[in-house]
Design a protein around this motif. Structure first.
Motif, PDB file in Angstrom:
ATOM      1  N   MET A   1       0.605  -1.247  -0.032  1.00  0.00           N
ATOM      2  CA  MET A   1      -0.103   0.156  -0.175  1.00  0.00           C
ATOM      3  C   MET A   1       1.086   1.392  -0.339  1.00  0.00           C
ATOM      4  O   MET A   1       1.746   1.537   0.631  1.00  0.00           O
ATOM      5  N   THR A   2       1.024   1.422  -0.836  1.00  0.00           N
ATOM      6  CA  THR A   2       1.544   3.056  -0.881  1.00  0.00           C
ATOM      7  C   THR A   2       1.051   4.584  -0.426  1.00  0.00           C
ATOM      8  O   THR A   2      -0.390   4.813  -0.552  1.00  0.00           O
ATOM      9  N   GLN A   3       1.702   5.884   0.647  1.00  0.00           N
ATOM     10  CA  GLN A   3       1.164   6.343   0.965  1.00  0.00           C
ATOM     11  C   GLN A   3       1.442   8.048  -0.135  1.00  0.00           C
ATOM     12  O   GLN A   3       2.413   7.641  -0.250  1.00  0.00           O
ATOM     13  N   ASP A   4      -0.424   8.387   0.334  1.00  0.00           N
ATOM     14  CA  ASP A   4       0.243   9.135  -0.461  1.00  0.00           C
ATOM     15  C   ASP A   4       1.451  10.841   0.402  1.00  0.00           C
ATOM     16  O   ASP A   4       1.647  11.430  -0.590  1.00  0.00           O
ATOM     17  N   ILE A   5       0.494  10.817   1.672  1.00  0.00           N
ATOM     18  CA  ILE A   5       1.221  11.717   2.112  1.00  0.00           C
ATOM     19  C   ILE A   5       1.677  10.472   3.312  1.00  0.00           C
ATOM     20  O   ILE A   5       2.096  10.024   3.950  1.00  0.00           O
ATOM     21  N   SER A   6       2.969  11.701   3.798  1.00  0.00           N
ATOM     22  CA  SER A   6       3.497  11.590   4.975  1.00  0.00           C
ATOM     23  C   SER A   6       3.218  11.100   6.168  1.00  0.00           C
ATOM     24  O   SER A   6       1.662  11.801   6.353  1.00  0.00           O
ATOM     25  N   THR A   7       3.184  10.508   7.584  1.00  0.00           N
ATOM     26  CA  THR A   7       2.078  10.108   8.531  1.00  0.00           C
ATOM     27  C   THR A   7       2.423  11.448   9.116  1.00  0.00           C
ATOM     28  O   THR A   7       1.810  11.554  10.236  1.00  0.00           O
ATOM     29  N   SER A   8       3.708  11.868   8.987  1.00  0.00           N
ATOM     30  CA  SER A   8       3.614  12.917   9.938  1.00  0.00           C
ATOM     31  C   SER A   8       2.201  14.197   9.069  1.00  0.00           C
ATOM     32  O   SER A   8       1.633  15.137  10.403  1.00  0.00           O
ATOM     33  N   GLN A   9       1.985  14.343   8.567  1.00  0.00           N
ATOM     34  CA  GLN A   9       1.219  15.070   7.483  1.00  0.00           C
ATOM     35  C   GLN A   9       0.123  14.788   7.460  1.00  0.00           C
ATOM     36  O   GLN A   9      -0.765  15.305   8.067  1.00  0.00           O
ATOM     37  N   PHE A  10      -0.235  13.089   7.914  1.00  0.00           N
ATOM     38  CA  PHE A  10      -1.441  12.814   8.005  1.00  0.00           C
ATOM     39  C   PHE A  10      -2.004  12.481   9.484  1.00  0.00           C
ATOM     40  O   PHE A  10      -3.524  13.561   9.150  1.00  0.00           O
ATOM     41  N   ILE A  11      -1.039  12.979  10.588  1.00  0.00           N
ATOM     42  CA  ILE A  11      -1.812  13.382  12.030  1.00  0.00           C
ATOM     43  C   ILE A  11      -1.791  14.617  12.376  1.00  0.00           C
ATOM     44  O   ILE A  11      -3.097  15.004  12.861  1.00  0.00           O
ATOM     45  N   ALA A  12      -1.182  15.266  11.292  1.00  0.00           N
ATOM     46  CA  ALA A  12      -1.088  17.220  11.808  1.00  0.00           C
ATOM     47  C   ALA A  12      -2.601  17.469  10.840  1.00  0.00           C
ATOM     48  O   ALA A  12      -3.426  18.472  11.127  1.00  0.00           O
ATOM     49  N   ASP A  13      -3.086  16.630   9.686  1.00  0.00           N
ATOM     50  CA  ASP A  13      -3.809  16.742   8.671  1.00  0.00           C
ATOM     51  C   ASP A  13      -4.965  16.747  10.171  1.00  0.00           C
ATOM     52  O   ASP A  13      -6.422  17.337  10.072  1.00  0.00           O
ATOM     53  N   ALA A  14      -5.373  15.429  10.568  1.00  0.00           N
ATOM     54  CA  ALA A  14      -6.096  14.934  11.034  1.00  0.00           C
ATOM     55  C   ALA A  14      -6.866  16.214  12.191  1.00  0.00           C
ATOM     56  O   ALA A  14      -7.469  16.200  12.793  1.00  0.00           O
ATOM     57  N   MET A  15      -5.679  16.462  13.111  1.00  0.00           N
ATOM     58  CA  MET A  15      -6.292  17.170  13.607  1.00  0.00           C
ATOM     59  C   MET A  15      -6.352  18.617  13.608  1.00  0.00           C
ATOM     60  O   MET A  15      -7.310  19.190  14.823  1.00  0.00           O
ATOM     61  N   GLU A  16      -6.245  19.211  12.999  1.00  0.00           N
ATOM     62  CA  GLU A  16      -5.919  20.164  12.115  1.00  0.00           C
ATOM     63  C   GLU A  16      -7.933  19.921  11.596  1.00  0.00           C
ATOM     64  O   GLU A  16      -8.867  20.642  11.738  1.00  0.00           O
ATOM     65  N   HIS A  17      -7.883  18.676  11.248  1.00  0.00           N
ATOM     66  CA  HIS A  17      -9.965  19.023  10.800  1.00  0.00           C
ATOM     67  C   HIS A  17     -10.614  18.607  11.478  1.00  0.00           C
ATOM     68  O   HIS A  17     -11.500  18.851  11.649  1.00  0.00           O
ATOM     69  N   LEU A  18     -10.217  18.220  13.220  1.00  0.00           N
ATOM     70  CA  LEU A  18     -11.148  17.899  14.011  1.00  0.00           C
ATOM     71  C   LEU A  18     -10.949  19.191  15.025  1.00  0.00           C
ATOM     72  O   LEU A  18     -11.812  18.504  16.027  1.00  0.00           O
ATOM     73  N   GLY A  19     -10.195  20.132  14.808  1.00  0.00           N
ATOM     74  CA  GLY A  19      -9.721  20.771  15.293  1.00  0.00           C
ATOM     75  C   GLY A  19      -9.204  20.500  17.155  1.00  0.00           C
ATOM     76  O   GLY A  19      -9.508  21.590  17.933  1.00  0.00           O
ATOM     77  N   LEU A  20      -8.312  19.224  17.086  1.00  0.00           N
ATOM     78  CA  LEU A  20      -7.921  19.126  17.912  1.00  0.00           C
ATOM     79  C   LEU A  20      -6.386  19.659  18.431  1.00  0.00           C
ATOM     80  O   LEU A  20      -5.785  19.700  17.328  1.00  0.00           O
ATOM     81  N   ASN A  21      -6.051  19.277  19.453  1.00  0.00           N
ATOM     82  CA  ASN A  21      -4.638  20.398  20.049  1.00  0.00           C
ATOM     83  C   ASN A  21      -4.174  18.566  20.773  1.00  0.00           C
ATOM     84  O   ASN A  21      -4.855  17.532  19.870  1.00  0.00           O
ATOM     85  N   GLN A  22      -2.421  18.549  20.522  1.00  0.00           N
ATOM     86  CA  GLN A  22      -2.387  17.510  20.536  1.00  0.00           C
ATOM     87  C   GLN A  22      -2.552  16.413  21.967  1.00  0.00           C
ATOM     88  O   GLN A  22      -2.739  14.912  22.075  1.00  0.00           O
ATOM     89  N   PRO A  23      -2.841  17.242  23.122  1.00  0.00           N
ATOM     90  CA  PRO A  23      -3.072  16.303  24.445  1.00  0.00           C
ATOM     91  C   PRO A  23      -4.845  15.887  23.707  1.00  0.00           C
ATOM     92  O   PRO A  23      -4.739  14.905  23.959  1.00  0.00           O
ATOM     93  N   ARG A  24      -6.064  16.649  23.631  1.00  0.00           N
ATOM     94  CA  ARG A  24      -7.059  16.033  23.265  1.00  0.00           C
ATOM     95  C   ARG A  24      -6.909  15.135  22.073  1.00  0.00           C
ATOM     96  O   ARG A  24      -7.750  14.528  22.081  1.00  0.00           O
TER      97      ARG A  24
END
Length: 69
Positions: free
Chosen positions: A1-24
């Motif tokens: 399975m090929t990833q289109d974006i890096s894992t770090s970008q995937f996580i950052a995008d997910a947090m932004e999309h959900l409107g959450l900071n790292q602790p939440r």
């Protein structure tokens, strides 16, 4: 399975999309904030099940118009 974006970008995008900071975000996916920090900084990757959970959470929080497409 090929990833289109890096894992770090995937996580950052997910947090932004959900409107959450790292602790939440960490609470939501059941890890500590330090783990999320490592993911964002590319020092570690979430396990397969956690990555699927994150993808599902993001998908569930899409606007209705996007879900219908």
């Amino acid at each position: 399975m090929t990833q289109d974006i890096s894992t770090s970008q995937f996580i950052a995008d997910a947090m932004e999309h959900l409107g959450l900071n790292q602790p939440r975000f960490a609470d939501l996916v059941g890890v500590d904030q330090g783990t999320v920090s490592k993911w964002v900084n590319g020092k570690a990757n979430p396990s397969g099940p956690v990555r699927k959970l994150i993808a599902r959470l993001v998908d569930e929080h899409k606007p209705a118009a996007e879900n219908a497409a």
